[in-house]
Design an enzyme around this catalytic site. Structure first.
Site, PDB file in Angstrom:
ATOM      1  N   GLU A  62      11.126 -78.809   8.871  1.00  0.00           N
ATOM      2  CA  GLU A  62      11.864 -77.687   7.956  1.00  0.00           C
ATOM      3  C   GLU A  62      11.986 -76.339   8.833  1.00  0.00           C
ATOM      4  OE1 GLU A  62      10.623 -76.964   4.161  1.00  0.00           O
ATOM      5  OE2 GLU A  62      10.177 -79.248   3.852  1.00  0.00           O
ATOM      6  N   HIS A 301       2.550 -77.024   3.307  1.00  0.00           N
ATOM      7  CA  HIS A 301       1.929 -77.788   3.797  1.00  0.00           C
ATOM      8  C   HIS A 301       0.876 -77.229   4.758  1.00  0.00           C
ATOM      9  CE1 HIS A 301       4.116 -81.720   2.670  1.00  0.00           C
ATOM     10  NE2 HIS A 301       4.722 -80.863   2.249  1.00  0.00           N
TER      11      HIS A 301
END
Length: 460
Positions: A62, A301
């Site tokens: 990402e 995360h």
């Protein structure tokens, strides 16, 4: 490579490799405090406060904004001389990047042929070109096997049923397994890392471990106290991380603090070729908060860190061609059932309503062209409204027509290709597990065709 080689080790012992995988949540306009968080991650990677936070290889996901990658690359250039970001997709790249102290010999990007739908523009997986970034490294220690690292961020689940995209992830896992098997045969020590969006014991996870022959590094180090998925919710939030390796939906994460305890899970992995790689330490990282005034988690995360030892060239263990035959047969049947269900229900539904929308729009446009003659005689301004509506209907109809003709049809053929590949593998395995179910004429053939004689259905 000098930074890497400076680490002290006892004479005669192998040099370990410390790897970190981290989904950084770098969505432009959507991820909160994106720029500040990504810069904080880069600063911490470039200036580790303890030896345990100093890594040899960092696999990131990402990294979707070029400015974030430029900052990361600039700040980390002294500690990590070898850096690579990967490009594909329409809107942006797959968001994959590598920072390394070990020299990179070769890289390539494998773009998933099955990766969401073009109609799901609001999700974006199809448009960013989700892929597997494969990086081959130089041997990090004298005589050691070279490492092949496969970094990926697989299609996300967005809900239940059709929105879960379970078939897409299963097909992506199948592609993963094929690459892993080829690299293992080529003599590499293979590691598969990233946000794989698949819980332990899910179908993609089974494909990774059974078909790909990989082993979960966390499970190896915690084999005596593995926590079943259904028992994770019974742990405290601290123990979910420490004992179960939870990296996603933890209540300790400020971006996920409202999640139910049962949603905490492990989605970020370092899967290894256990025949040639031995994990010695694993830990969930980046669990602390950013300093004031942000006081938030670094990402939605947590990161996962594993330290491994790699076999020497003389210790290379090549994969057995016919291992885990019964387990592979079970996985094939489950994967075929998943693909068959998607091709039987979802593909026809998508094709039918996209095609119907196109035809319906075409009929409306024809009617509007006829109607504008009568409307113009009533009031001139009504013809302008009719033209505007006609234009919007044409655009909507053309989009649905192109999605049907190019998108849905392409997805269907790609799924059919995976199905045939799995059927080929299924037939090959069946000749060993149950020879009577394979056509006699094919048993001694160099090429084993797809199932010709089958007493049981391929899917259940």
């Amino acid at each position: 490579m000098s930074n890497f080689l400076k680490r002290e080790k006892p004479r005669g012992e192998k040099q370990s490799v410390r790897l970190l995988t981290f989904n950084t949540w770098g969505l432009k306009f959507i991820s909160k405090h994106r720029r500040e968080r990504l810069q904080a991650i880069a600063d911490e990677l470039a200036n580790p406060t303890t030896p345990d936070n100093d890594y040899d290889i960092i696999a990131l996901q990402e990294i979707w904004c070029e400015e974030d990658w430029e900052y990361l690359s600039h700040v980390c250039r002294k500690r990590y001389r070898y850096r690579r970001s990967f490009k594909s997709g329409i809107i942006t790249g797959p968001g994959l990047a590598i920072l390394s102290k070990i020299p990179i010999v070769e890289t390539f990007l494998y773009r998933f042929p099955i990766n969401g739908r073009s109609s799901a523009f609001f999700r974006g997986d199809w448009y960013v070109g989700k892929s597997i970034a494969v990086t081959m490294f130089q041997s990090h220690d004298e005589g050691s096997l070279p490492i092949a690292l496969l970094n990926s961020h697989m299609h996300a689940p967005y809900g239940h049923g059709d929105a879960s995209y379970s078939c897409h992830r299963a097909c992506q896992a199948w592609d993963f397994a094929k690459l892993v098997r080829m690299l293992k045969k080529a003599g590499y020590a293979v590691m598969q890392v990233g946000d794989l969006n698949s819980k332990p014991e899910s179908l993609p996870y089974k494909i990774f471990t059974v078909e790909g022959g990989l082993t979960d590094s966390w499970n190896v180090l915690h084999r005596d106290r593995l926590i079943p998925n259904e028992d994770i919710a019974k742990l405290t939030v601290e123990d979910q991380i420490k004992l179960a390796g939870v990296t996603c939906n933890s209540r300790l994460n400020t971006w996920r603090k409202e999640r139910a305890m049962s949603e905490a899970c492990r989605l970020d992995y370092a899967l290894i070729d256990a025949n040639n790689i031995t994990p010695v330490k694993a830990e969930v990282k980046f669990t602390h908060l950013l300093p004031h005034p942000l006081l938030c988690s670094y990402s939605d995360h947590f990161a996962y860190n594993v330290e491994v030892l790699v076999n020497s060239v003389d210790e290379l263990v090549t994969p057995e061609p016919n291992h885990n035959l019964e387990d592979r047969e079970t996985v094939y049947k489950e994967l075929l059932a998943e693909i068959k269900g998607y091709r039987t229900y979802t593909i026809p539904f998508q094709a039918a309503w996209r095609k119907a929308s196109f035809i319906f729009a075409l009929l409306i446009v024809i009617g509007m062209h006829i109607g504008i003659i009568f409307v113009a005689n009533i009031a001139g301004w009504l013809s302008i409204i009719f033209l505007l509506i006609t234009t919007l209907v044409i655009i909507a109809g053309m989009l649905n027509g192109m999605i049907w003709y190019f998108g849905v049809r392409s997805e269907s053929r790609a799924l059919q290709e995976v199905q045939m590949e799995v059927e080929d593998a299924y037939t090959h395995v069946r000749q060993y597990t149950n020879p009577r179910n394979v056509a006699p004429s094919s048993r001694n053939s160099k090429y084993i065709p797809r199932v010709q004689v089958e007493e049981e259905p391929l899917t259940e």
